[in-house]
Design a protein around this motif. Structure first.
Motif, PDB file in Angstrom:
ATOM      1  N   THR A 184      -6.712  -1.047   4.040  1.00  0.00           N
ATOM      2  CA  THR A 184      -5.309  -1.268   4.373  1.00  0.00           C
ATOM      3  C   THR A 184      -4.846  -0.135   5.282  1.00  0.00           C
TER       4      THR A 184
ATOM      5  N   PHE B  14      -4.593  -7.889  17.464  1.00  0.00           N
ATOM      6  CA  PHE B  14      -3.504  -8.364  16.625  1.00  0.00           C
ATOM      7  C   PHE B  14      -2.167  -7.983  17.254  1.00  0.00           C
TER       8      PHE B  14
ATOM      9  N   GLY C 163      -1.281  -3.699   7.715  1.00  0.00           N
ATOM     10  CA  GLY C 163      -2.271  -4.752   7.831  1.00  0.00           C
ATOM     11  C   GLY C 163      -3.509  -4.448   7.022  1.00  0.00           C
TER      12      GLY C 163
ATOM     13  N   SER D 172       1.757  -8.715  12.470  1.00  0.00           N
ATOM     14  CA  SER D 172       2.049  -7.773  11.399  1.00  0.00           C
ATOM     15  C   SER D 172       3.386  -7.104  11.668  1.00  0.00           C
TER      16      SER D 172
ATOM     17  N   VAL E  59      -7.639  -9.242  11.460  1.00  0.00           N
ATOM     18  CA  VAL E  59      -6.534  -8.489  10.873  1.00  0.00           C
ATOM     19  C   VAL E  59      -5.610  -9.461  10.137  1.00  0.00           C
ATOM     20  N   TYR E  60      -5.178  -9.065   8.951  1.00  0.00           N
ATOM     21  CA  TYR E  60      -4.255  -9.900   8.181  1.00  0.00           C
ATOM     22  C   TYR E  60      -3.113  -9.027   7.648  1.00  0.00           C
ATOM     23  N   PRO E  61      -1.839  -9.438   7.756  1.00  0.00           N
ATOM     24  CA  PRO E  61      -1.373 -10.625   8.483  1.00  0.00           C
ATOM     25  C   PRO E  61      -1.362 -10.381   9.987  1.00  0.00           C
ATOM     26  N   ASN E  62      -1.341 -11.425  10.746  1.00  0.00           N
ATOM     27  CA  ASN E  62      -1.306 -11.345  12.204  1.00  0.00           C
ATOM     28  C   ASN E  62      -0.423 -12.474  12.730  1.00  0.00           C
TER      29      ASN E  62
END
Length: 421
Positions: free
Chosen positions: A391, A417, A351, A347, A342-345
Protein backbone atom coordinates in the motif's frame (compact mmCIF):
# COMPACT_ATOMS: atom_id res chain seq x y z
CA UNK A 1 11.43 14.31 -34.85
CA UNK A 2 9.62 17.20 -36.52
CA UNK A 3 10.75 19.39 -39.42
CA UNK A 4 9.39 22.92 -39.93
CA UNK A 5 10.06 24.86 -43.11
CA UNK A 6 10.49 28.60 -43.47
CA UNK A 7 11.71 30.89 -46.24
CA UNK A 8 14.22 33.75 -46.32
CA UNK A 9 13.49 36.07 -49.27
CA UNK A 10 15.66 38.75 -50.86
CA UNK A 11 13.42 41.51 -52.22
CA UNK A 12 16.27 44.00 -52.60
CA UNK A 13 18.66 44.71 -55.46
CA UNK A 14 21.87 43.33 -53.92
CA UNK A 15 23.14 40.04 -52.52
CA UNK A 16 21.71 39.04 -49.15
CA UNK A 17 24.08 37.10 -46.91
CA UNK A 18 22.84 35.36 -43.79
CA UNK A 19 24.13 33.16 -40.96
CA UNK A 20 21.94 31.45 -38.35
CA UNK A 21 22.80 30.43 -34.80
CA UNK A 22 20.93 29.46 -31.63
CA UNK A 23 21.28 31.55 -28.48
CA UNK A 24 19.64 31.59 -25.04
CA UNK A 25 16.14 33.02 -25.03
CA UNK A 26 16.66 36.74 -24.34
CA UNK A 27 13.70 36.89 -21.93
CA UNK A 28 14.83 33.85 -19.95
CA UNK A 29 15.97 34.44 -16.40
CA UNK A 30 18.96 32.15 -16.13
CA UNK A 31 22.25 31.74 -14.38
CA UNK A 32 25.46 32.77 -16.08
CA UNK A 33 27.64 30.00 -17.41
CA UNK A 34 29.58 28.26 -14.64
CA UNK A 35 27.45 29.70 -11.86
CA UNK A 36 26.78 27.07 -9.20
CA UNK A 37 23.21 25.75 -9.42
CA UNK A 38 23.02 23.27 -6.54
CA UNK A 39 25.11 21.21 -4.18
CA UNK A 40 25.05 18.92 -1.16
CA UNK A 41 27.48 17.39 1.33
CA UNK A 42 27.76 13.68 0.47
CA UNK A 43 30.07 12.90 3.39
CA UNK A 44 27.60 14.28 5.93
CA UNK A 45 24.88 11.94 4.67
CA UNK A 46 27.01 8.81 4.22
CA UNK A 47 29.85 9.25 6.75
CA UNK A 48 32.10 8.29 3.84
CA UNK A 49 35.13 10.59 3.74
CA UNK A 50 36.38 9.45 0.34
CA UNK A 51 33.73 10.43 -2.21
CA UNK A 52 35.23 9.87 -5.65
CA UNK A 53 32.77 9.77 -8.57
CA UNK A 54 29.33 11.08 -9.47
CA UNK A 55 26.70 10.89 -12.19
CA UNK A 56 23.06 11.97 -12.52
CA UNK A 57 20.62 9.52 -14.16
CA UNK A 58 16.91 8.75 -13.87
CA UNK A 59 16.48 11.79 -11.61
CA UNK A 60 19.00 10.44 -9.09
CA UNK A 61 22.61 11.11 -8.15
CA UNK A 62 24.87 8.05 -8.04
CA UNK A 63 27.98 8.73 -5.94
CA UNK A 64 30.87 6.32 -5.43
CA UNK A 65 32.57 6.11 -2.04
CA UNK A 66 35.94 4.60 -1.14
CA UNK A 67 36.13 4.81 2.65
CA UNK A 68 35.82 1.09 3.35
CA UNK A 69 39.33 0.13 2.27
CA UNK A 70 39.58 -3.51 1.24
CA UNK A 71 35.96 -4.17 2.25
CA UNK A 72 33.08 -3.66 -0.16
CA UNK A 73 32.61 0.00 -0.99
CA UNK A 74 29.30 1.59 -1.91
CA UNK A 75 27.59 3.54 -4.65
CA UNK A 76 25.24 5.90 -2.83
CA UNK A 77 21.94 7.05 -4.33
CA UNK A 78 20.66 10.56 -3.61
CA UNK A 79 17.40 12.06 -4.80
CA UNK A 80 17.19 15.33 -6.69
CA UNK A 81 17.18 17.29 -3.43
CA UNK A 82 20.44 15.66 -2.27
CA UNK A 83 18.81 13.29 0.24
CA UNK A 84 20.34 9.83 0.66
CA UNK A 85 17.76 7.23 -0.42
CA UNK A 86 19.70 4.01 -1.07
CA UNK A 87 23.10 2.41 -1.56
CA UNK A 88 24.48 -0.34 -3.78
CA UNK A 89 27.46 -2.63 -3.29
CA UNK A 90 30.23 -1.86 -5.75
CA UNK A 91 31.07 -4.86 -7.97
CA UNK A 92 34.75 -4.82 -6.97
CA UNK A 93 37.08 -4.93 -4.02
CA UNK A 94 39.93 -2.47 -3.97
CA UNK A 95 41.68 -0.03 -1.70
CA UNK A 96 39.50 2.87 -2.85
CA UNK A 97 36.79 1.17 -4.87
CA UNK A 98 35.40 2.76 -8.03
CA UNK A 99 36.85 6.17 -8.85
CA UNK A 100 35.20 8.38 -11.48
CA UNK A 101 31.76 7.22 -12.71
CA UNK A 102 30.32 7.42 -16.24
CA UNK A 103 26.89 6.78 -17.77
CA UNK A 104 25.98 5.71 -21.32
CA UNK A 105 22.20 5.94 -20.93
CA UNK A 106 21.86 2.33 -19.77
CA UNK A 107 24.83 1.37 -17.59
CA UNK A 108 27.10 2.83 -14.92
CA UNK A 109 30.85 2.56 -15.57
CA UNK A 110 33.58 2.82 -12.95
CA UNK A 111 37.27 1.95 -12.70
CA UNK A 112 38.65 -0.11 -9.82
CA UNK A 113 42.12 -1.62 -9.62
CA UNK A 114 43.06 -3.08 -13.00
CA UNK A 115 39.48 -3.29 -14.26
CA UNK A 116 36.67 -1.17 -15.67
CA UNK A 117 33.30 -2.37 -14.41
CA UNK A 118 29.82 -1.68 -15.72
CA UNK A 119 26.44 -2.42 -14.15
CA UNK A 120 22.81 -1.38 -14.36
CA UNK A 121 21.22 1.17 -12.05
CA UNK A 122 20.28 -1.54 -9.56
CA UNK A 123 23.85 -2.86 -9.35
CA UNK A 124 23.17 -5.98 -11.44
CA UNK A 125 24.26 -7.37 -14.82
CA UNK A 126 27.91 -6.71 -13.95
CA UNK A 127 30.48 -6.81 -16.74
CA UNK A 128 34.17 -5.88 -16.84
CA UNK A 129 37.14 -5.28 -19.14
CA UNK A 130 40.81 -4.94 -18.25
CA UNK A 131 42.19 -1.41 -17.95
CA UNK A 132 45.60 -0.35 -19.35
CA UNK A 133 45.85 2.07 -16.39
CA UNK A 134 45.93 0.99 -12.74
CA UNK A 135 43.72 2.41 -11.46
CA UNK A 136 41.72 4.29 -14.11
CA UNK A 137 41.17 7.41 -12.02
CA UNK A 138 39.23 9.46 -14.60
CA UNK A 139 36.66 7.75 -16.83
CA UNK A 140 34.25 8.87 -19.56
CA UNK A 141 32.13 7.02 -22.11
CA UNK A 142 30.82 8.12 -25.50
CA UNK A 143 27.21 6.83 -25.54
CA UNK A 144 27.04 6.79 -29.35
CA UNK A 145 30.09 4.57 -29.94
CA UNK A 146 30.63 2.94 -26.55
CA UNK A 147 34.25 4.15 -26.62
CA UNK A 148 35.93 4.77 -23.27
CA UNK A 149 38.39 7.46 -22.19
CA UNK A 150 40.70 6.87 -19.22
CA UNK A 151 43.32 8.83 -17.36
CA UNK A 152 45.44 8.41 -14.24
CA UNK A 153 47.48 11.32 -12.97
CA UNK A 154 50.57 11.82 -15.19
CA UNK A 155 49.78 8.98 -17.61
CA UNK A 156 48.45 9.89 -21.06
CA UNK A 157 44.72 9.92 -21.73
CA UNK A 158 43.79 6.52 -23.16
CA UNK A 159 41.11 5.99 -25.81
CA UNK A 160 39.58 2.46 -25.79
CA UNK A 161 36.88 0.80 -27.83
CA UNK A 162 34.01 -0.97 -26.08
CA UNK A 163 36.01 -4.24 -25.97
CA UNK A 164 38.92 -2.58 -24.17
CA UNK A 165 41.31 -2.38 -27.14
CA UNK A 166 43.48 0.76 -27.11
CA UNK A 167 42.70 3.08 -30.04
CA UNK A 168 45.11 5.86 -29.09
CA UNK A 169 46.70 7.97 -26.36
CA UNK A 170 47.11 11.70 -25.75
CA UNK A 171 49.81 13.22 -23.50
CA UNK A 172 48.84 16.14 -21.28
CA UNK A 173 50.21 18.54 -18.66
CA UNK A 174 47.29 18.27 -16.24
CA UNK A 175 46.65 16.46 -12.95
CA UNK A 176 43.20 15.04 -13.76
CA UNK A 177 40.75 13.37 -11.40
CA UNK A 178 37.61 13.24 -13.54
CA UNK A 179 36.59 12.92 -17.19
CA UNK A 180 33.20 13.55 -18.83
CA UNK A 181 31.80 13.41 -22.37
CA UNK A 182 29.74 16.20 -23.98
CA UNK A 183 28.94 15.24 -27.56
CA UNK A 184 27.75 18.64 -28.83
CA UNK A 185 30.48 20.82 -27.35
CA UNK A 186 30.35 24.09 -29.34
CA UNK A 187 34.14 24.14 -29.77
CA UNK A 188 34.40 20.53 -30.92
CA UNK A 189 36.05 19.48 -27.64
CA UNK A 190 33.76 16.76 -26.23
CA UNK A 191 36.09 15.35 -23.55
CA UNK A 192 35.93 17.44 -20.35
CA UNK A 193 38.67 17.17 -17.72
CA UNK A 194 38.36 18.05 -14.02
CA UNK A 195 41.82 18.56 -12.56
CA UNK A 196 43.89 19.98 -9.71
CA UNK A 197 46.77 21.80 -11.37
CA UNK A 198 48.52 23.76 -8.67
CA UNK A 199 47.26 27.23 -9.58
CA UNK A 200 43.69 25.90 -9.47
CA UNK A 201 42.55 22.77 -7.66
CA UNK A 202 39.17 22.92 -9.44
CA UNK A 203 40.13 23.46 -13.09
CA UNK A 204 37.87 22.47 -15.99
CA UNK A 205 39.51 21.90 -19.38
CA UNK A 206 38.41 20.12 -22.53
CA UNK A 207 40.07 18.09 -25.27
CA UNK A 208 39.51 17.71 -29.01
CA UNK A 209 40.35 14.09 -29.97
CA UNK A 210 40.51 15.00 -33.67
CA UNK A 211 43.17 17.71 -33.35
CA UNK A 212 44.78 16.79 -30.03
CA UNK A 213 44.19 20.32 -28.72
CA UNK A 214 43.44 21.11 -25.08
CA UNK A 215 41.45 24.19 -24.07
CA UNK A 216 41.15 25.70 -20.60
CA UNK A 217 37.52 26.46 -19.68
CA UNK A 218 37.19 27.76 -16.13
CA UNK A 219 38.57 27.63 -12.61
CA UNK A 220 35.86 26.92 -10.04
CA UNK A 221 37.04 28.74 -6.94
CA UNK A 222 34.76 27.72 -4.06
CA UNK A 223 36.25 27.02 -0.61
CA UNK A 224 39.80 26.68 0.76
CA UNK A 225 41.25 23.15 0.55
CA UNK A 226 38.81 22.09 -2.21
CA UNK A 227 40.23 19.53 -4.67
CA UNK A 228 38.65 18.13 -7.85
CA UNK A 229 37.17 14.62 -7.93
CA UNK A 230 35.09 12.79 -10.52
CA UNK A 231 32.72 14.61 -12.86
CA UNK A 232 29.94 14.34 -15.43
CA UNK A 233 28.34 16.66 -17.99
CA UNK A 234 24.61 16.05 -18.47
CA UNK A 235 21.32 17.51 -19.71
CA UNK A 236 19.30 15.26 -17.38
CA UNK A 237 19.24 17.85 -14.58
CA UNK A 238 17.85 20.65 -16.77
CA UNK A 239 17.07 19.66 -20.34
CA UNK A 240 17.57 23.12 -21.82
CA UNK A 241 21.12 23.46 -20.46
CA UNK A 242 24.20 21.34 -20.04
CA UNK A 243 25.15 20.94 -16.39
CA UNK A 244 28.61 20.06 -15.06
CA UNK A 245 28.37 17.79 -11.99
CA UNK A 246 31.56 17.47 -9.98
CA UNK A 247 32.83 15.91 -6.78
CA UNK A 248 34.50 18.55 -4.61
CA UNK A 249 36.79 16.86 -2.09
CA UNK A 250 37.55 18.68 1.14
CA UNK A 251 38.85 17.56 4.57
CA UNK A 252 35.69 19.03 6.11
CA UNK A 253 33.49 16.81 3.95
CA UNK A 254 33.23 15.88 0.28
CA UNK A 255 30.49 17.61 -1.71
CA UNK A 256 28.64 17.25 -4.99
CA UNK A 257 28.25 20.54 -6.88
CA UNK A 258 26.38 21.43 -10.08
CA UNK A 259 27.32 24.25 -12.47
CA UNK A 260 25.67 25.73 -15.56
CA UNK A 261 27.80 24.56 -18.52
CA UNK A 262 25.91 26.31 -21.32
CA UNK A 263 22.92 26.06 -23.61
CA UNK A 264 21.76 22.66 -24.87
CA UNK A 265 21.49 22.95 -28.65
CA UNK A 266 21.42 19.21 -29.36
CA UNK A 267 17.62 19.07 -29.78
CA UNK A 268 17.34 21.71 -32.51
CA UNK A 269 19.11 22.42 -35.80
CA UNK A 270 18.67 24.50 -38.94
CA UNK A 271 19.72 23.79 -42.52
CA UNK A 272 21.37 25.59 -44.20
CA UNK A 273 23.13 27.50 -41.44
CA UNK A 274 24.36 30.22 -43.80
CA UNK A 275 24.20 31.29 -47.41
CA UNK A 276 23.94 33.99 -50.06
CA UNK A 277 20.63 34.86 -51.75
CA UNK A 278 20.59 36.74 -55.04
CA UNK A 279 18.07 39.57 -55.69
CA UNK A 280 14.46 38.42 -56.22
CA UNK A 281 15.36 34.93 -54.98
CA UNK A 282 14.64 33.01 -51.83
CA UNK A 283 16.13 30.26 -49.67
CA UNK A 284 14.04 27.43 -48.21
CA UNK A 285 15.23 26.41 -44.73
CA UNK A 286 14.47 23.41 -42.49
CA UNK A 287 14.18 23.74 -38.73
CA UNK A 288 14.47 20.26 -37.17
CA UNK A 289 13.45 19.43 -33.60
CA UNK A 290 14.36 16.05 -32.13
CA UNK A 291 13.00 14.96 -28.74
CA UNK A 292 14.64 11.52 -28.59
CA UNK A 293 17.12 12.45 -25.84
CA UNK A 294 15.05 15.07 -24.00
CA UNK A 295 13.53 14.97 -20.56
CA UNK A 296 10.07 16.42 -20.02
CA UNK A 297 9.79 20.17 -19.56
CA UNK A 298 9.79 23.54 -21.29
CA UNK A 299 12.52 24.46 -23.77
CA UNK A 300 13.13 28.04 -24.89
CA UNK A 301 15.76 29.17 -27.38
CA UNK A 302 16.21 31.97 -29.91
CA UNK A 303 17.04 31.44 -33.58
CA UNK A 304 19.25 34.40 -34.44
CA UNK A 305 19.60 35.30 -38.13
CA UNK A 306 22.47 37.71 -38.80
CA UNK A 307 22.27 39.40 -42.22
CA UNK A 308 23.64 42.33 -44.22
CA UNK A 309 20.29 44.08 -44.73
CA UNK A 310 18.82 46.88 -42.63
CA UNK A 311 18.83 46.04 -38.92
CA UNK A 312 21.56 43.43 -39.26
CA UNK A 313 19.86 40.79 -37.12
CA UNK A 314 16.54 39.01 -36.70
CA UNK A 315 15.80 37.11 -33.48
CA UNK A 316 13.02 34.49 -33.53
CA UNK A 317 11.99 33.05 -30.13
CA UNK A 318 11.17 29.32 -30.11
CA UNK A 319 9.39 27.69 -27.17
CA UNK A 320 8.48 24.02 -26.84
CA UNK A 321 6.74 22.14 -24.04
CA UNK A 322 7.64 18.46 -24.21
CA UNK A 323 5.94 15.66 -22.30
CA UNK A 324 7.92 12.47 -22.24
CA UNK A 325 5.99 9.43 -23.45
CA UNK A 326 6.14 6.17 -21.55
CA UNK A 327 5.88 2.64 -22.87
CA UNK A 328 3.46 0.77 -20.59
CA UNK A 329 3.98 -2.99 -20.44
CA UNK A 330 0.89 -4.97 -19.45
CA UNK A 331 1.83 -8.55 -20.27
CA UNK A 332 3.40 -10.89 -17.72
CA UNK A 333 7.09 -11.63 -17.89
CA UNK A 334 7.72 -15.14 -19.30
CA UNK A 335 10.24 -15.78 -16.54
CA UNK A 336 7.52 -15.39 -13.91
CA UNK A 337 8.03 -11.78 -12.86
CA UNK A 338 4.70 -9.96 -12.63
CA UNK A 339 3.58 -6.45 -11.75
CA UNK A 340 -0.14 -6.13 -11.05
CA UNK A 341 -2.41 -3.19 -11.78
CA UNK A 342 -2.79 -0.29 -9.38
CA UNK A 343 -6.00 -0.39 -7.35
CA UNK A 344 -8.08 1.75 -7.18
CA UNK A 345 -7.50 3.43 -10.53
CA UNK A 346 -8.24 6.35 -10.58
CA UNK A 347 -6.91 6.94 -7.07
CA UNK A 348 -7.58 9.84 -4.71
CA UNK A 349 -4.22 9.68 -2.96
CA UNK A 350 -3.62 6.08 -1.86
CA UNK A 351 -3.29 2.86 -3.79
CA UNK A 352 -2.34 -0.81 -3.72
CA UNK A 353 0.16 -2.50 -6.03
CA UNK A 354 0.95 -6.23 -6.22
CA UNK A 355 3.92 -8.06 -7.72
CA UNK A 356 5.23 -11.61 -7.98
CA UNK A 357 8.83 -12.86 -7.92
CA UNK A 358 9.88 -16.33 -9.11
CA UNK A 359 12.99 -16.09 -6.91
CA UNK A 360 14.26 -13.88 -4.07
CA UNK A 361 15.77 -10.55 -5.04
CA UNK A 362 15.92 -6.81 -4.64
CA UNK A 363 12.92 -4.82 -5.88
CA UNK A 364 12.70 -1.09 -6.53
CA UNK A 365 9.22 0.42 -6.99
CA UNK A 366 9.42 4.06 -8.06
CA UNK A 367 6.66 6.55 -8.85
CA UNK A 368 7.10 8.93 -11.83
CA UNK A 369 4.93 11.74 -13.16
CA UNK A 370 4.03 12.03 -16.84
CA UNK A 371 7.09 14.16 -17.64
CA UNK A 372 9.34 11.32 -16.46
CA UNK A 373 10.37 12.93 -13.18
CA UNK A 374 10.84 10.67 -10.18
CA UNK A 375 8.43 11.90 -7.50
CA UNK A 376 8.37 9.14 -4.85
CA UNK A 377 9.96 5.84 -3.82
CA UNK A 378 7.41 3.15 -2.92
CA UNK A 379 9.79 0.31 -2.09
CA UNK A 380 13.52 -0.38 -2.17
CA UNK A 381 14.09 -3.67 -0.41
CA UNK A 382 14.88 -7.38 -0.69
CA UNK A 383 11.85 -9.66 -1.09
CA UNK A 384 11.40 -13.41 -0.93
CA UNK A 385 10.00 -15.41 -3.85
CA UNK A 386 6.22 -15.29 -4.15
CA UNK A 387 3.44 -12.71 -4.30
CA UNK A 388 3.58 -9.39 -2.46
CA UNK A 389 1.07 -6.60 -1.83
CA UNK A 390 2.07 -3.02 -0.96
CA UNK A 391 0.00 0.00 0.00
CA UNK A 392 1.37 3.42 -0.91
CA UNK A 393 0.31 6.98 -0.19
CA UNK A 394 0.57 9.91 -2.59
CA UNK A 395 -1.53 12.47 -0.76
CA UNK A 396 0.93 15.28 -1.47
CA UNK A 397 0.87 14.79 -5.25
CA UNK A 398 -1.49 16.75 -7.53
CA UNK A 399 -4.03 15.20 -9.89
CA UNK A 400 -2.56 13.77 -13.08
CA UNK A 401 -1.17 10.71 -14.83
CA UNK A 402 1.52 8.71 -13.00
CA UNK A 403 3.60 5.59 -13.60
CA UNK A 404 4.91 2.98 -11.18
CA UNK A 405 8.08 1.30 -12.40
CA UNK A 406 9.25 -1.99 -10.91
CA UNK A 407 12.93 -2.85 -11.39
CA UNK A 408 14.79 -6.02 -10.44
CA UNK A 409 18.14 -7.38 -11.59
CA UNK A 410 16.30 -9.25 -14.36
CA UNK A 411 13.39 -7.12 -15.52
CA UNK A 412 11.69 -3.72 -15.67
CA UNK A 413 7.89 -3.32 -15.69
CA UNK A 414 5.69 -0.21 -15.65
CA UNK A 415 2.05 0.41 -14.70
CA UNK A 416 0.03 3.54 -15.39
CA UNK A 417 -2.59 5.05 -13.10
CA UNK A 418 -4.52 8.29 -12.67
CA UNK A 419 -4.68 10.50 -9.58
CA UNK A 420 -7.95 12.40 -9.14
CA UNK A 421 -8.54 14.67 -6.14
Amino acid sequence: QAVYQFIISNTGNGELTFAMTFEPHHEEERDEEWDQLFGFNATAATEDHRILGVLFAEDRFFVSGGDNGEAVNRVYEFDRAGRLVDQLDQPCRGLWGMHDLAWDGERIYGGCGAWIYSMNLEGGEVDSIRSPLIPPRGLAVDPETGDLWLVNSDDPIYHLDSDGDVLGTAPHQLRPYGLAWRADDPDGCPLYIFSADGESNLAVSKFNPQTGDFRFVVSLELEPDDIAGGCEVTTSWNGSHWVFVGVIQNPAGDRVALFDAGLNRSWISVDPESGVIQPDNRQECDLTISTAELIGGEYAIDLVIAHNAAGGELRLPITMVYQRQWAVVVEDNPAGYQLGKVYPNPSNGAGVITFHLPQPGRVNLVLYNQTGRRVADIAQDHYEAGSHRLTFSADELPSGIYFIRMTTNRMVRTRKFVMLK
